[in-house]
Design an enzyme around this catalytic site. Structure first.
Site, PDB file in Angstrom:
ATOM      1  N   ASP A  57       0.838  -1.205   0.000  1.00  0.00           N
ATOM      2  CA  ASP A  57       0.000   0.000   0.000  1.00  0.00           C
ATOM      3  C   ASP A  57       0.871   1.253   0.000  1.00  0.00           C
ATOM      4  O   ASP A  57       0.363   2.376  -0.113  1.00  0.00           O
ATOM      5  CB  ASP A  57      -1.015  -0.006   1.145  1.00  0.00           C
ATOM      6  CG  ASP A  57      -0.369   0.057   2.515  1.00  0.00           C
ATOM      7  OD1 ASP A  57       0.874  -0.076   2.595  1.00  0.00           O
ATOM      8  OD2 ASP A  57      -1.097   0.244   3.507  1.00  0.00           O
ATOM      9  N   SER A  58       2.203   1.069   0.071  1.00  0.00           N
ATOM     10  CA  SER A  58       3.128   2.193  -0.131  1.00  0.00           C
ATOM     11  C   SER A  58       2.907   2.811  -1.506  1.00  0.00           C
ATOM     12  O   SER A  58       3.339   3.940  -1.757  1.00  0.00           O
ATOM     13  CB  SER A  58       4.580   1.727   0.007  1.00  0.00           C
ATOM     14  OG  SER A  58       4.814   0.584  -0.794  1.00  0.00           O
ATOM     15  N   ASP A  96      -1.221  -6.160  -0.615  1.00  0.00           N
ATOM     16  CA  ASP A  96      -1.339  -5.539   0.710  1.00  0.00           C
ATOM     17  C   ASP A  96      -2.794  -5.118   0.928  1.00  0.00           C
ATOM     18  O   ASP A  96      -3.360  -4.403   0.095  1.00  0.00           O
ATOM     19  CB  ASP A  96      -0.431  -4.297   0.718  1.00  0.00           C
ATOM     20  CG  ASP A  96       0.128  -3.976   2.076  1.00  0.00           C
ATOM     21  OD1 ASP A  96      -0.222  -4.671   3.038  1.00  0.00           O
ATOM     22  OD2 ASP A  96       0.932  -3.026   2.146  1.00  0.00           O
ATOM     23  N   LYS A 126      -1.203  -9.398   2.633  1.00  0.00           N
ATOM     24  CA  LYS A 126      -0.497  -8.928   3.833  1.00  0.00           C
ATOM     25  C   LYS A 126      -1.459  -8.078   4.651  1.00  0.00           C
ATOM     26  O   LYS A 126      -2.221  -7.284   4.086  1.00  0.00           O
ATOM     27  CB  LYS A 126       0.739  -8.108   3.452  1.00  0.00           C
ATOM     28  CG  LYS A 126       1.477  -7.560   4.686  1.00  0.00           C
ATOM     29  CD  LYS A 126       2.826  -7.007   4.336  1.00  0.00           C
ATOM     30  CE  LYS A 126       2.796  -5.617   3.763  1.00  0.00           C
ATOM     31  NZ  LYS A 126       2.173  -4.611   4.661  1.00  0.00           N
ATOM     32  N   GLU A 128      -1.567  -5.627   8.193  1.00  0.00           N
ATOM     33  CA  GLU A 128      -0.846  -4.961   9.289  1.00  0.00           C
ATOM     34  C   GLU A 128      -1.533  -5.236  10.620  1.00  0.00           C
ATOM     35  O   GLU A 128      -2.776  -5.224  10.692  1.00  0.00           O
ATOM     36  CB  GLU A 128      -0.800  -3.438   9.048  1.00  0.00           C
ATOM     37  CG  GLU A 128       0.109  -3.046   7.900  1.00  0.00           C
ATOM     38  CD  GLU A 128       0.312  -1.535   7.800  1.00  0.00           C
ATOM     39  OE1 GLU A 128      -0.074  -0.793   8.732  1.00  0.00           O
ATOM     40  OE2 GLU A 128       0.852  -1.104   6.767  1.00  0.00           O
ATOM     41  N   GLU A 195       8.886  -4.318  10.700  1.00  0.00           N
ATOM     42  CA  GLU A 195       9.280  -3.003  10.170  1.00  0.00           C
ATOM     43  C   GLU A 195       9.682  -2.056  11.294  1.00  0.00           C
ATOM     44  O   GLU A 195       8.971  -1.930  12.306  1.00  0.00           O
ATOM     45  CB  GLU A 195       8.117  -2.384   9.362  1.00  0.00           C
ATOM     46  CG  GLU A 195       8.460  -0.989   8.845  1.00  0.00           C
ATOM     47  CD  GLU A 195       7.553  -0.482   7.732  1.00  0.00           C
ATOM     48  OE1 GLU A 195       6.657  -1.220   7.279  1.00  0.00           O
ATOM     49  OE2 GLU A 195       7.756   0.676   7.314  1.00  0.00           O
TER      50      GLU A 195
HETATM   51  O1  KIV Z   1       3.440  -1.112   1.659  1.00  0.00           O
HETATM   52  C1  KIV Z   1       4.589  -1.563   1.658  1.00  0.00           C
HETATM   53  O2  KIV Z   1       5.375  -1.320   0.739  1.00  0.00           O
HETATM   54  C2  KIV Z   1       4.986  -2.394   2.783  1.00  0.00           C
HETATM   55  C3  KIV Z   1       6.390  -2.906   2.835  1.00  0.00           C
HETATM   56  C4  KIV Z   1       7.371  -1.859   2.976  1.00  0.00           C
HETATM   57  C5  KIV Z   1       6.583  -3.980   3.822  1.00  0.00           C
HETATM   58  O3  KIV Z   1       4.191  -2.653   3.621  1.00  0.00           O
END
Ligand code: KIV
Length: 299
Positions: A57-58, A96, A126, A128, A195
């Site tokens: 989600d970055s 994510d 993924k 969080e 992280e």
């Molecule tokens: O969103 C992302 O890129 C991440 C990674 C940096 C682990 O969660």
């Protein structure tokens, strides 16, 4: 059901699965993961042999220009996951779960995770959060969706954490992180992102849990490392965090190419003769005859 070859098209290396990732921990082989959010970059990362491609989600920040990761929607994440899917043949593709896609109800969370698998071709998701995600992880596993956990500095908790700060610095915080890691491990995550935590804490967690730990700003004792592609390429318009290693200056390369293109067009140097298409000789000759006739008629 038909059983087809495990080898991805045009690649002699076997497909990476969650078992591959877990076996790597057992063999103490470092695991690699990079983010990618589109066809071209996902394909390049995959062809470089990186084990896992994370559509993080970055992308909210590095692709879409949002201030943090909170605004990115399911539809935006699905769009980018589909694009990455078309580029990835061998690596494990992980999507994510964006903020608020799994916070409202477990039912909605499972539906959203299933969309990543069904509509975008993700092989895992993924999520969080620590202990409080245990029930959700179990529900996702019940729906046959492998889950990567993510604890420590979890960017979706920016407001709750009061900013992006290294986590796990006090004894109480270390104990909480250890509880989070063990709870997710027991719940069945296939790997766990750590992280922004001290390397000593990451080392303790890595020794304690069966799931491979994938560090980002968590030191070298993790079972693997993940970085944001735009960070390592210098495409973020900001000074890098301490843990980022820059492997290329893509911002510099793009800026130089754009500047040179502009100068060449403005200076009449682009396109050149060899960059232009030409008429076949017969058509050129016919056109010239027409022009001659027109001039004669005009006299
Ligand atoms: O969103 C992302 O890129 C991440 C990674 C940096 C682990 O969660």
């Amino acid at each position: 059901m038909s059983l087809t070859s495990e080898k991805p098209r045009g690649d002699s290396r076997p497909k990476v699965t969650i078992e591959t990732i877990q076996e790597k921990k057992q063999r103490r082989e470092p695991i690699t993961c990079l983010t990618a959010y589109d066809y071209a970059s996902a394909r390049l990362v995959d062809e470089a042999g990186v084990d896992m491609v994370l559509v993080g989600d970055s992308l909210a920040m590095v692709m879409l220009g949002y201030e943090n990761t909170l605004p990115v929607t399911m539809e935006e994440m699905l769009h980018h996951t589909r694009a990455a899917r078309r580029g990835v043949k061998r690596a494990l593709l992980i999507a994510d779960m964006p903020y608020a896609s799994f916070h409202i109800s477990k039912k909605e969370a499972v539906r959203n995770a299933a969309r990543f698998v069904k509509e975008a071709g993700a092989e895992a998701v993924k999520v969080e959060g620590g202990e409080k995600r245990v029930e959700l992880v179990k529900r996702l596993l019940d729906a046959e969706i492998p889950v990567m956990g993510h604890i420590g500095l979890t960017p979706q908790s920016i407001h709750a954490m009061g900013g992006y700060k290294v986590q796990g610095k006090t004894l109480a915080a270390v104990e909480q992180l250890m509880r989070d890691a063990v709870a997710l491990d027991r719940a069945g995550v296939f790997s766990l992102v750590l992280e922004g935590i001290p390397r000593e804490v990451a080392a303790m967690i890595t020794a304690e849990v069966a799931a491979p730990t994938i560090g980002i700003g968590a030191g070298p004792e993790c079972d693997g490392q993940v970085l944001v592609l735009h960070d390592i390429l210098n495409l973020t318009f900001a000074p890098p965090a301490k843990f980022v290693r820059r492997y290329a200056d893509v911002a510099g390369a793009i800026a130089k190419a754009a500047r040179e293109f502009k100068e060449d067009v403005e200076g009449g140097r682009y396109p050149a003769e060899e960059e232009s298409y030409h008429l076949p000789k017969e058509t050129q000759a016919a056109l010239e005859q027409i022009a001659v006739r027109k001039r004669a008629m005009a006299r």
